[in-house]
Design an enzyme around this catalytic site. Sequence first.
Site, short mmCIF file in Angstrom:
data_model
loop_
_atom_site.label_atom_id
_atom_site.label_comp_id
_atom_site.label_asym_id
_atom_site.label_seq_id
_atom_site.Cartn_x
_atom_site.Cartn_y
_atom_site.Cartn_z
CG ASP A 163 62.28 53.95 -17.51
OD1 ASP A 163 61.33 53.95 -18.33
OD2 ASP A 163 62.97 52.93 -17.31
C1 BGC Z 1 61.45 50.89 -19.43
C2 BGC Z 1 62.28 51.56 -20.49
C3 BGC Z 1 61.40 51.92 -21.66
C4 BGC Z 1 60.26 52.78 -21.20
C5 BGC Z 1 59.32 53.19 -22.31
C6 BGC Z 1 60.20 51.66 -19.10
O1 BGC Z 1 59.35 50.95 -18.29
O2 BGC Z 1 62.22 50.71 -18.26
O3 BGC Z 1 63.33 50.73 -20.85
O4 BGC Z 1 62.16 52.55 -22.64
O5 BGC Z 1 59.51 52.10 -20.23
O6 BGC Z 1 58.52 52.15 -22.70
#
Ligand code: BGC
Length: 756
Positions: A315
Amino acid sequence: MKKTSFLLALCYGMFLVACTSSPDDKATDESNDSTIDQRVENILSTLTLEDKCGEMTQLNLDMVCVGEPYNLEKPNKLDSAKLRKVLVDLKVGSILNQGGQAYSREKWFELINEIQRVATQEKKSKIPVLYGIDAIHGVNYTTGNSLFPQQIGLAATWNTELAYEMGCISAYETRASNIPWTFSPVLDLARDARWPRHWETFGEDPLLASDMGENVIKGYEGDDVSSPYHVASCLKHFLGYSVTLTGKDRTQAWVPERQMREYFLPTFKRAIDAGAKTLMVNSGEMNGIPVHANHEILTTLLRDELGFEGLVVTDWEDIKYLRDRHRVAKDYKEAIKLAIDAGIDMSMVPVDYDFPVLLKELVEEGEIKESRLDESVRRILKLKMQLGLFENPVMNFDDYPDFGSEKHANSALNTARESITLLKNNNQSLPLGKERILLVGPLTNNLNALIGGWGRTWQGVDTSFNNPSKKTIFQAFSESDKLEVVHHETSLNPDFKEIYEAVLKTKGIKTAVICMGEMPYTETVGDIEDMNLPEGQYELVKQISEAVDNLIIVLVEGRPRIISQIEPLADAIVQAYLPGNEGAQAILDIISGEVNPSGKLPYTYPRYASSHSTYDHKTTDLIDPKFGLNAFYPQYEFGHGLSYTEFAYSNLSISSDSISCGDSLTVSVDVKNIGGLAGKEVIQLYVRDEVASITPAVKMLKGYSKIDLSAGETRLVQFNLTCQDLEFVGIEMERITEEGDFNLMVDTLKIPFYLK
Ligand code: BGC
Ligand code: BGC
């Protein structure tokens, strides 16, 4: 339990827009697999160490644009020097996100065509870039697209066919934006209403969430993910993300293995078995170990036990956070080693240029084996190939006549209509006849509130990218000839003056519709200190309730905020969740009786700010026998939802009063529409294990089926129950069954059986 809902949904005569296959076709490209594997090996053998480190790197779009990350020059444009640095020098294999706003399709083609041109022409390896985006309820970052209800609303339809359809349309419109990969669906379970990502989930139940997830994925990926109308899905966030101790985002979670296996693993397992291509790791820490550094979760469990062969992406910035937040690494380099050792394939870096450089150093210093990198690069190349990117790194702009079409909007509208849940309806206060109403509250005139987070922007509050033809509740109500509207919009925490003015407007009006709840938020920004809403919203309800005869509350909210202090004052309560672009129309259709409500809560609605439980709690949570306290006393139960007609259940029967493993039981029940209107009902089958070596839940959902009944019609509904449906995670942490007494429950009917 085999889902009967597919077939039933087909009986609704729904049009499978944008889908070339049915959801039952397994998403496989196995015939191609051996050729692809060979091609992957051929390419891999030509790559340098630098190429491999680059492939494993994912950067934010900001990193190739003019301006500073998080603060790009407007309008966003590519910076050719940065683009060359990232793609040609650092050999970066993946880019994600937008530069802080939604773009038109034209803009997406302009950006990604150029990115792919540089990657496939100027970069030595000529490997195309894998572009990823958070398209979580439709391709939200492309203006003019079709925006569906958020996942929580989709789950409230209890209609897996709609989940499949949403997946298909979203995939179509994502490819129509030149993007082949979506970071969706969320498969975390919402078992704590405080969590700010509650609305991103399919609710609290593992069966419902697994079914919904599987269908969305089949819609996304189709049976050939190289198709210009399908995209790779990304299961997130593996594992244990949604149940933090504090209820706040990315704080510590402690998830014992039994709970993890009973509740949090099944959604992922089902999605992996359905062939899902990629998975994202939980940003938080579980049991004292940040998941990004947990080999047991990311390798032993995910790869060895669940057999996941796809790509694992971190993430946002989570490798760095191993140092900055979790403090398990002394520096960035050690953090990278930890995450690679744990099993990640690609780092969503996404805002520094150091990752590939440090990764290369680690290999050169002998800290990480190059063969370990090969494993990840193979998966990355394989996905790029499966997506058809080597042949078609960009899509053909003209191939998408249905982007943002009426057909797609109708599907979103239909989904919103089926999601809306009638929680209360005393004395048939709803539907309303043609009358003059006061439409009042903080969310009457706000499209963003209906869309929620991951709207046109990450937080969903910026209104500049909204589709001007989509309506707020006030617009839909006032343009309709079904109602005559007096409008009074308030702030989110209306003060005395606002409330006083609202009350003045009730003069001569018998019915008020109050739209209350939350404004959009995403992730940590949505953390709250209190499950109660701002006091002014309650005060508004109290004052208005004294001035009118009929008080209707429409809840627009991402999580169930407490309403017990005002619930008795309402004649009717409508839960709209976050219904998306077509939400206002859907709410109007429900309130005016154009559509008979059929949504059911996919979670337990708490009554008090500090009292949370799920429907599948233990007997000890039920009642305190000594003091007579009700521990489980929610505002509304999981599965609750009223209709304008009434259904009667009778003749619950089973094919045998005992079952042994290997057999199956047929459960039958007659459902009759005893009201005067056609309506849809969700028949829910629960099982209660009377005695087990691990304290059994009071009941667990084992099947459901949504059917459409005309007035007076009776239908025999059947479920098939097998031994597997009676399993639980036993003392040895394996799924087992135990001989003994069980009960089946449908509505208020109950029937015992014995497992031999
Ligand atoms: C979130 C994810 C997301 C990713 C990309 C993260 O902060 O937890 O769910 O897909 O960012 O934007
Ligand atoms: C989100 C991104 C967002 C970024 C901005 C991340 O957590 O997932 O989509 O653009 O934060 O800070």
